[in-house]
Design a protein around this motif. Sequence first.
Motif, short mmCIF file in Angstrom:
data_model
loop_
_atom_site.label_atom_id
_atom_site.label_comp_id
_atom_site.label_asym_id
_atom_site.label_seq_id
_atom_site.Cartn_x
_atom_site.Cartn_y
_atom_site.Cartn_z
N GLY A 196 0.82 -1.22 0.00
CA GLY A 196 0.00 0.00 0.00
C GLY A 196 0.85 1.26 0.00
O GLY A 196 0.55 2.24 -0.70
N ALA A 249 2.34 1.73 -3.49
CA ALA A 249 1.30 2.17 -4.43
C ALA A 249 1.01 3.66 -4.26
O ALA A 249 0.89 4.40 -5.25
N ARG A 250 0.93 4.13 -3.01
CA ARG A 250 0.65 5.56 -2.78
C ARG A 250 1.86 6.42 -3.11
O ARG A 250 1.73 7.47 -3.74
N ASN A 284 2.42 6.66 -6.86
CA ASN A 284 1.19 6.95 -7.59
C ASN A 284 0.79 5.77 -8.50
O ASN A 284 0.52 5.96 -9.68
N ILE A 304 -1.74 3.67 -7.68
CA ILE A 304 -3.06 3.25 -7.22
C ILE A 304 -3.96 3.05 -8.44
O ILE A 304 -3.99 3.89 -9.33
N LYS A 351 -7.45 -1.24 -5.82
CA LYS A 351 -8.42 -0.90 -4.78
C LYS A 351 -9.43 -2.02 -4.59
O LYS A 351 -9.96 -2.21 -3.49
N SER A 379 -12.23 3.93 -1.98
CA SER A 379 -11.12 3.39 -1.17
C SER A 379 -11.59 3.22 0.27
O SER A 379 -12.61 3.76 0.68
#
Length: 167
Positions: free
Chosen positions: A35, A38-39, A42, A44, A49, A104
Amino acid sequence: MCLIPIIVWLYCVKQNYLWTTVIFLISGATDIVDGFIARKFNMISDFGKAFDPVADKLTQIAMLFCLVTRFPLMLVPLIILVIKEALAATMNLITLKKAGFVVSAVWHGKVNTVLLYATMFVHIVWFNIPETISNILIGACIAMMLLSSVLYTKSDVKDIKENKDNK
């Protein structure tokens, strides 16, 4: 998800709770790192999700299933989790179709996950947990699961109503 069979084997077959704990913690850590990456970069996506929570829930279901063998009351959160996630998956698909996006996780979902993992962790490592403490932890999980389910469903219904004509 690849660690699920190992967790089940270690807990139910080998009854090696130390190694179950280690693999369970590795599973959680890889989820957190995934996670974060991914954040941070960028990366995502709607697929991420939708798929990441499925992997999380399968791990939770497997661990609860294991814990039921020593703590029969764990059957209640296991059943609620399965129903809650079936409802959530259905609502997410409807929201994606009608509103064009996947929502999300929000605060109550994260609190629910942390509480559930903490409860499972305590029950794995505390072999002779007093029944009162066990019941309090399980009860807190049940309450949070029900609250989170209601709040997610309300949010999904709102999103569907507000965005059904925008797609």
